[in-house]
Design a protein around this motif. Structure first.
Motif, mmCIF file in Angstrom:
data_model
loop_
_atom_site.group_PDB
_atom_site.id
_atom_site.type_symbol
_atom_site.label_atom_id
_atom_site.label_comp_id
_atom_site.label_asym_id
_atom_site.label_seq_id
_atom_site.Cartn_x
_atom_site.Cartn_y
_atom_site.Cartn_z
ATOM 1 N N SER A 62 -29.168 -30.543 -20.570
ATOM 2 C CA SER A 62 -28.068 -29.762 -21.160
ATOM 3 C C SER A 62 -27.414 -30.472 -22.336
ATOM 4 C CB SER A 62 -27.013 -29.458 -20.096
ATOM 5 O OG SER A 62 -26.464 -30.668 -19.583
ATOM 6 N N ALA A 75 -33.560 -23.142 -25.866
ATOM 7 C CA ALA A 75 -32.546 -22.091 -25.863
ATOM 8 C C ALA A 75 -33.184 -20.707 -25.803
ATOM 9 C CB ALA A 75 -31.670 -22.216 -27.109
ATOM 10 N N TYR A 94 -29.614 -24.501 -16.855
ATOM 11 C CA TYR A 94 -30.362 -25.616 -17.443
ATOM 12 C C TYR A 94 -31.028 -26.453 -16.346
ATOM 13 C CZ TYR A 94 -27.872 -24.709 -21.847
ATOM 14 O OH TYR A 94 -27.367 -24.139 -22.986
ATOM 15 N N GLN A 112 -25.548 -23.057 -32.453
ATOM 16 C CA GLN A 112 -24.334 -22.763 -31.687
ATOM 17 C C GLN A 112 -24.339 -21.325 -31.187
ATOM 18 O OE1 GLN A 112 -22.051 -25.190 -30.875
ATOM 19 N NE2 GLN A 112 -21.383 -23.589 -29.453
ATOM 20 N N LEU A 158 -26.349 -21.243 -28.009
ATOM 21 C CA LEU A 158 -25.602 -21.844 -26.899
ATOM 22 C C LEU A 158 -24.505 -20.901 -26.407
ATOM 23 C CD1 LEU A 158 -25.287 -25.523 -28.219
ATOM 24 C CD2 LEU A 158 -26.897 -24.642 -26.523
#
Length: 213
Positions: free
Chosen positions: A170, A178, A163, A142, A145
């Motif tokens: 995505s 990432a 992306y 997370q 992201l």
């Protein structure tokens, strides 16, 4: 389970197999070995698949008692590796002696009794590799992201646009993906992408001159 111990063993797939050399050593150290005898009871021919069969008898003196232990051993090109294939008769004799001595000492299967270990292990190695390939790559954290969202926004981009540009799904962003995106957002290419997106947005807007009235 044998009461005797030897360091001359081979570990294979979590199991230990005593070597013929170790078995012979244990026999000499713990018994008065009076002699061996072997008899070739089947010659290898094309009709029998080039299979040699030998019988061995081991004679020992245990205290005042004379004891004999016998064993049968066979060998063929399909049960030995390529280096041993020309020596089928000798391997059959070795396996017969090994069985006779393990009956005497209480050891389990002798390593030389096994088939072509190299050939038998290949499917397993292949299977292990297949399992490794099937392991799913870890998903992005997370924190990764969030950083992508923040850095993309700072350039005037959405994470989705980045992306798409990098051909990344995505909905299924991997940890390696990432990392790739985060590095990309620090490059001049990312700034150029942001400029293109901005120009595209400007060209799509309607000015007063374009109005029909």
């Amino acid at each position: 389970m044998s009461k005797f111990k030897t360091q001359k063993v081979v570990k294979l797939q979590g199991k230990e197999y005593v070597l013929f050399e170790g078995l012979l050593e244990v026999t000499h150290e713990n018994y008065h070995l009076m002699g061996f005898s072997t008899d070739l009871i089947q010659l290898p021919t094309e009709e029998n698949g080039m299979t040699a069969i030998a019988k061995a008898i081991v004679t020992v003196k245990d205290g005042e008692d004379v004891k004999q232990f016998s064993g049968i051993g066979d060998a063929s090109p399909s049960s030995v590796n390529r280096m041993i294939a020309p020596h089928i008769v000798r391997m059959a004799e070795t396996r017969a002696l090994g069985r006779a001595m393990r009956f005497l000492t209480g050891f389990g299967t002798v390593f030389e009794e096994l088939g072509d270990v190299e050939k038998e292990n290949k499917p397993q190695k292949k299977q292990e590799k297949t399992v490794e390939k099937k392991k799913e790559a870890p998903k992005a954290s997370q924190a990764q992201l969030n950083k992508i969202e923040k850095d993309a926004k700072a350039l005037g981009l959405s994470a989705e646009e980045v992306y798409t540009h990098l051909d990344i799904d995505s909905k299924d962003v991997k940890k390696t993906d990432a990392s790739k995106v985060i590095k990309f957002l620090k490059t001049n290419e990312a700034k150029e992408l942001a400029s293109k997106e901005e120009d595209s947005t400007d060209s799509g807007s309607i000015s007063d001159d374009d109005l029909p009235f």
